[in-house]
Design a protein around this motif. Structure first.
Motif, short mmCIF file in Angstrom:
data_model
loop_
_atom_site.label_atom_id
_atom_site.label_comp_id
_atom_site.label_asym_id
_atom_site.label_seq_id
_atom_site.Cartn_x
_atom_site.Cartn_y
_atom_site.Cartn_z
N ALA A 85 63.60 4.63 34.91
CA ALA A 85 64.26 5.58 35.80
C ALA A 85 64.99 4.80 36.89
CB ALA A 85 63.25 6.54 36.40
N MET A 86 66.31 4.82 36.84
CA MET A 86 67.11 4.05 37.79
C MET A 86 67.36 4.84 39.07
SD MET A 86 69.84 2.47 35.07
CE MET A 86 69.26 1.67 33.57
N GLN A 87 67.62 4.11 40.15
CA GLN A 87 67.84 4.73 41.45
C GLN A 87 69.12 4.20 42.06
OE1 GLN A 87 65.27 3.66 44.88
NE2 GLN A 87 64.83 5.85 45.04
N LYS A 88 69.96 5.10 42.56
CA LYS A 88 71.23 4.67 43.17
C LYS A 88 71.01 3.98 44.51
CE LYS A 88 74.84 7.10 42.35
NZ LYS A 88 75.89 8.15 42.30
N ALA A 89 70.02 4.43 45.29
CA ALA A 89 69.74 3.82 46.59
C ALA A 89 69.30 2.37 46.39
CB ALA A 89 68.65 4.60 47.32
N GLY A 90 70.01 1.45 47.05
CA GLY A 90 69.67 0.03 46.91
C GLY A 90 70.00 -0.55 45.56
N PRO A 126 71.54 5.76 37.21
CA PRO A 126 71.55 6.00 38.66
C PRO A 126 72.08 7.38 39.04
CG PRO A 126 72.43 3.84 38.16
CD PRO A 126 72.25 4.53 36.85
N GLY A 127 73.02 7.90 38.24
CA GLY A 127 73.58 9.21 38.52
C GLY A 127 72.84 10.36 37.87
N GLY A 128 71.72 10.08 37.20
CA GLY A 128 70.92 11.13 36.59
C GLY A 128 71.20 11.42 35.14
N VAL A 129 72.05 10.63 34.49
CA VAL A 129 72.29 10.81 33.05
C VAL A 129 71.07 10.32 32.29
CG1 VAL A 129 73.79 10.27 31.11
CG2 VAL A 129 74.76 10.45 33.41
#
Length: 383
Positions: free
Chosen positions: A187-192, A81-84
């Motif tokens: 690819a994870m997303q922090k939003a939601g 989620p944080g781009g790692v």
């Protein structure tokens, strides 16, 4: 009401077909009935991923070469989620096989093994002294309910569907990719959060692509569900415009019901057996279908008790692990720490794959390593 069937299975997806195949494998003399409301081949909204543990189950069912004509994929990239970002070779390759193909092959294999396959929509279930009566005319000593997330059989035996807190929703489609694309991407997303998109290349110039998130998070997004799901998929995978988009619900294992009532055993999605960290369900489906059949064949008296014991032995520690990790994963920082640790330690990467796609558990030293990194990041962020 017709002849008695030894085992009747409702739903001919991976869980149901595995149950039919295993019952016929163990006792070729048994009368095994496999019912599904659809004809095959048919499409099914799913990520289409078959991990190495799923291949192991196919081998146990006597079908080791069922998907050998599909290209194995070993490379996996995960973006936190944080781009790692971590990219590595999995210890064992995965496969991507469209459910239209995979499920039809399983049904054909069951039919070839002597299983009676019928197109039938189940509407009623009743118990009598000798077993279970389906729709007033089909009788079976044991029923395996493998009829998916919206299981009719589960409702008929009085078990509730998964609570929304333990339900995810995903949209799946297909996209064109280069023929040589052989990297599975998450690819994870922090939003939601928790939310992620995926791209799983099939090997024929197309990839299964999709996006999923928890149902309560979708409801809180403040926009129509279709708009949110389709929009975020396009945002995370802008170079892979999707077609044939279909949505589906995922009852996660954190909210799993009891695995049956009386002589009715729940398997696969009907039993809420979907990994809460990845949404993977095919391995659980094949495994639970096989175990349900073993219980039906081995126990004339109380197949449910035997089935529960088999599930506990095969998945008990793993499911407890994913229950805990799913709670920790509510914090995107925890996932960032896990992925960052996997960047530096290959054994952590392999462990994440085992837990997310198989039946892995987390050894204490590795849990401590991730926890320490998470704590340090949290302290830095709080300064």
């Amino acid at each position: 009401m017709g002849d008695m069937w030894d085992v009747a299975i409702v739903g001919a997806g991976p869980a149901g077909s595995a149950a039919a195949l295993r019952a016929a494998q163990l006792r070729p003399d048994l009368r095994v009935l496999l019912l599904d409301r659809a004809g095959f081949p048919r499409d099914k909204a799913c990520g289409d991923g078959i991990a190495a543990h799923g291949r192991d189950e196919l081998a146990l069912l006597g079908l080791p070469a069922l998907i050998d004509d599909y290209r194995p994929t070993s490379r996996l990239t995960v973006v936190s989620p944080g781009g790692v970002r971590v990219s590595a070779e999995a210890a064992r390759p995965n496969h991507v096989v469209p459910r239209r193909v995979f499920d039809a092959r399983l049904v054909a294999a069951a039919r070839a093994r002597g299983v009676e396959v019928r197109r039938h929509r189940v509407r009623d279930l009743a118990f009598d002294g000798s077993g279970v009566v389906i729709d007033g005319r089909l009788r079976a000593r044991t029923v395996v309910a493998a009829d998916g997330a919206g299981s009719v059989v589960r409702r008929l035996i009085g078990l509730a569907a998964a609570d929304e807190r333990h339900t995810a929703i995903a949209v799946r489609g297909y996209a064109d990719v280069p023929d040589d694309d052989d990297v599975q991407l998450i690819a994870m997303q922090k939003a939601g959060w928790p939310a992620y998109a995926w791209s799983f290349p099939i090997g024929d110039g197309t990839a299964n692509v999709g996006f999923g998130m928890l149902l309560p998070r979708l409801r809180a997004a403040g926009a129509p569900g279709r708009q949110v799901l389709h929009g975020r998929l396009a945002e995370l995978l802008p170079d892979r415009p999707a077609r044939d988009l279909r949505a589906h619900h995922l009852p996660l294992s954190t909210g799993r019901p009891v695995p049956g009532v009386g002589r009715v055993l729940l398997a696969g999605d009907a039993a809420g057996l979907i990994n809460p960290l990845t949404g993977e369900g095919i391995y659980y489906a094949l495994l639970s279908g096989r175990l349900a059949a073993e219980a039906a064949v081995e126990s004339r008296g109380d197949p449910l008790a035997l089935y529960r014991g088999k599930l506990r032995e095969a998945l008990g520690r793993h499911l407890r692990t994913t229950d805990v990790l799913a709670r920790l994963a509510q914090s995107p920082g925890f996932i960032d720490a896990a992925i960052e640790t996997a960047v530096h330690r290959k054994e952590v990467f392999d462990l994440l794959v085992e837990v997310g796609l198989g039946a892995g558990t987390v050894p204490a030293p590795l849990a401590l390593a991730v926890g320490t990194r998470w704590l340090r990041a949290s302290l830095r962020a709080g300064r």
